[in-house]
Scaffold this active site. Structure first.
Site, short mmCIF file in Angstrom:
data_model
loop_
_atom_site.label_atom_id
_atom_site.label_comp_id
_atom_site.label_asym_id
_atom_site.label_seq_id
_atom_site.Cartn_x
_atom_site.Cartn_y
_atom_site.Cartn_z
N LYS A 116 30.34 37.71 48.35
CA LYS A 116 31.76 37.41 48.26
C LYS A 116 32.43 37.45 49.63
CE LYS A 116 32.71 38.87 43.50
NZ LYS A 116 31.32 38.97 43.03
N GLU A 200 40.63 43.86 48.52
CA GLU A 200 41.64 42.81 48.47
C GLU A 200 42.94 43.35 47.87
OE1 GLU A 200 38.99 38.77 47.85
OE2 GLU A 200 40.01 39.65 46.14
N HIS A 235 37.76 43.38 33.78
CA HIS A 235 37.46 42.24 34.65
C HIS A 235 36.38 41.33 34.06
CE1 HIS A 235 39.92 44.24 37.64
NE2 HIS A 235 39.17 45.31 37.54
N ARG A 292 25.84 28.86 39.55
CA ARG A 292 25.05 28.73 38.32
C ARG A 292 25.93 28.13 37.22
NH1 ARG A 292 27.48 32.81 35.46
NH2 ARG A 292 28.15 34.64 36.62
#
Length: 682
Positions: A116, A200, A235, A292
């Site tokens: 990420k 973040e 999440h 994917r």
């Protein structure tokens, strides 16, 4: 095109790939673990090879064994599905080195987007908008906390190599940062073998919108519109829909073009998803790219009429994309609900057990367009069948329930109806929760953001309500019906003309009355509510006596466990399933489990292990926070377990003393095993 492929996965995605391969005339090879010997994906493939023990690290994650099986069976390509090795760059490269086609992007694309933090650095250079955060390699805990303080709370900690909601924590205050970081890193190393995290800014009321992209080896790349995946818990996505409600064409094009640019930047090939986080004002930021096929790909298939697995196979075989961007249009609206073996009333704790009964709504397994050219109204993708077990080794998904409608309103109505007809007995499921979610004002009104579930907790998690009289009536009539059927069989075997063997309610003098006692097991509460009802026989039915009131009751019809009754003149239908003294009633979109207190049966005594805290499910101890002899306050963490790649904290139920810790870090623990001896304060 290929003649034989190996499917390096399990569950519904393995079944889904096998279905498309069969339609294209391609043979399939399944691999399975010892726990999956009788699994559905083993049965639907042409060949099946045992790959190893139950644990994924010894079976589905053994890329070397999978490649050996592919070569030994003559497979030309390997489809990785999603999860397991689907985003493992080394595995993709090893497939190529072994002369096998990996049905997915090249390893270089995975490496570029697999981290990420690296992906965000790449997007930053490409001028793609990013959420403020820290994506660096320095993982010093003090530096990470300093960066979080600089960004401003709340912040989101995310495993750099993560996905599926694993290794993510929202931190509201600086003083909570280090504990959250440690937990996040433990979960990340366990799930992905990499504990690197990024930090973040956590946006309030954001939407999660993702773009399906597809690229071939001829330089073509398209986006197949967007999916809204905002409805999440921990999440992890719960509901997905396409297209995103309220998406203007200009923003759709902007996000689609940004996603295509991201895919081109890494030389992408095959199916991929570029995920964005969007503010309510329409501004959006790049989050990550999943290299994917996604779990929620069926909603894209339903609105485009395309088989994305077929596209994967054709692209992997070197063919160009079947369509160009200008040929892709949106038809109708689709919604997907993930039906899980879990207990929403217990924090979505995964449920382990056997699917003793599974009755699904009328559907097709997979259909994009029939004679009318419209998709099927209801589609189910599932990797399990009635009688299969949900084990602690893998994701507890039972099925993906997908509906299509000409518009969102029709899709919502079809989803609510389909959930009402999805009946499961044997373990806890989220079906009732999903129905409340779909019918709730927030989702129905498209008031979407990633905090929707928490924001509407009062309506989504209502307190236990009294069992309706109609449900008690259905349970009672089902019991009487079973008794009459049994009596009729016995009478026929002995003397059909003997009136004393009849089980109906006629009496020569006076009324026949029956008392029945039930207990409501809703949410497995210890203080289950008891219901005492009376039944008085009448020539044309019964009278139900409840709480001092009389309700005329009649059985209208019955067929294969489904009953139609009339109570107080109103019609009611429901399905009734009996398991011993437990009566399962499915009516009005709800599942009620009622325990019948049979006066002729001897109930076993149960004894609670006072002062002991037990494991909520099978798992592994990953942290022991308390110590022998330690005094603790109510709510303080004592032991942390990991099960199904999620952490579960066992907290002190009250102020008290930890007398003895019974397990250590790394120990495997059975469901219900006492973890420690605890003495509550006086």
């Amino acid at each position: 095109m290929f003649t034989k492929i190996l499917i390096a996965n399990r569950g519904e995605i393995a079944c889904r790939v096998a279905a498309t391969a069969r339609r294209l005339g391609i043979k399939t090879v399944a691999v399975y673990s010892e726990a999956d010997a009788g699994a559905k994906h083993v049965a639907v493939c042409d060949e099946a090879i045992l790959i190893g023990p139950a644990a994924a690290k010894d079976s589905y994650l053994r890329g070397d064994k999978i490649i050996e099986v592919a070569r030994a069976t003559g497979a030309q390509a390997i489809h990785p599905g999603y999860g397991f090795l689907s985003e493992n760059a080394e595995f993709a490269e090893n497939c190529e080195a072994a002369g096998l086609v990996f049905i997915g992007p090249p390893g270089s694309s995975m490496r570029a987007m697999g981290s990420k933090s690296a992906a965000k650095q790449l997007m930053e250079h490409a001028n793609v908008p990013l959420v403020p955060g820290y994506h660096g390699d320095d993982q010093d805990p003090e530096l990470l906390q300093s960066e979080a303080n600089r960004i401003g709370y709340p912040v989101l900690l995310k495993a750099s190599a993560g996905g599926g909601g694993k290794g993510m924590r929202v931190v509201e205050r600086s003083e909570d940062f280090q504990a959250a970081l440690a937990s996040c890193k433990r979960e990340a190393i366990s799930s992905f073998g990499d504990d690197k995290v990024l930090v973040e800014k956590y946006l309030t009321r954001p939407r999660h919108i993702e773009i399906q992209v597809f690229a071939d080896t001829h330089g073509n790349c398209v986006y197949l519109h967007e999916r809204d995946c905002s409805v999440q818990r921990r999440h992890q996505k719960v509901l997905e829909e396409a297209p995103a409600p309220g998406m203007p064409p200009e923003r759709r094009a902007a996000m689609g073009e940004a996603a295509v640019a991201a895919a081109r930047a890494v030389g992408y090939v095959g199916a991929g998803t570029v995920e964005f986080i969007a503010n309510q004002d329409g501004s959006f930021y790049f989050m990550e790219m999943n290299t994917r096929l996604q779990v929620e790909h069926p909603v894209t298939e339903m609105i485009t009429g395309l088989d994305l697995v077929e596209w994967q196979l054709r692209v992997a075989a070197g063919q160009p994309l079947p369509r160009q961007q200008q040929e892709l249009a949106i038809n109708g609206h689709a919604i997907e609900a993930r039906v899980y073996a879990e207990n929403p009333e217990k924090g979505f704790l995964p449920s382990i057990g056997t699917l003793r009964h599974m009755d699904v709504p009328a559907h097709v397994a997979f259909e994009l367009g029939g004679v009318t050219g419209q998709p099927a109204g209801v589609r189910i993708d599932s990797g399990v069948r009635q009688g299969d077990a949900i084990s602690p080794f893998y994701d507890p998904m039972i099925a993906k329930l997908i509906v299509w409608g000409a518009d969102r309103a029709q899709a919502l109505a079809r989803m609510a109806q389909a959930l009402s007809e999805f009946h499961i007995v044997g373990l806890a499921t989220n079906i009732g929760f999903l129905k409340r979610l779909v019918e709730g004002d927030a989702f129905a009104g498209a008031d979407l953001d990633t905090g929707l579930i928490e924001r509407n907790g009062a309506t989504l998690f209502p307190p236990p309500a009294p069992v309706p009289a109609g449900v008690l009536a259905l349970a009672a009539l089902a019991l009487l019906d079973a008794e009459q059927t049994q009596a009729a069989v016995q009478a026929h075997a002995h003397n059909p003309a003997d009136p004393w063997t009849s089980a109906h309610g006629w009496r020569m003098n006076g009324d026949y009355r029956r008392r029945l006692s039930f207990a409501d097991d809703y949410a497995a509460t210890l203080d289950a509510k008891a219901y005492q009802i009376g039944l008085a026989y009448r020539p044309h039915g019964w009278v139900l006596e409840l709480d001092g009131n009389a309700h005329p009751l009649a059985l209208v019809s019955r067929q294969a466990g489904r009953y139609a009754i009339r109570l107080d003149g109103a019609a009611l239908q429901g399905s009734v399933l009996r398991e011993g003294d437990v009566i399962h009633v499915f009516a009005n979109g709800r599942h009620h489990a009622l325990t019948w207190n049979d006066p002729l049966a001897h109930a076993g005594d149960t004894e609670a292990a006072g002062g002991r805290l037990t494991a909520p499910m099978p798992g592994k101890v990953v942290a022991v926070v308390a110590a022998n002899g330690q005094s603790v306050k109510k709510g303080e963490p004592l032991v942390i377990m990991e099960a199904m790649k999620m952490e579960h904290t066992i907290a002190a139920p009250s102020d008290g003393l930890v007398e003895e810790i019974l397990y250590q870090v790394g120990d495997q623990v059975a469901d219900g095993a006492p973890l420690l001896a605890f003495k509550a304060a006086a």
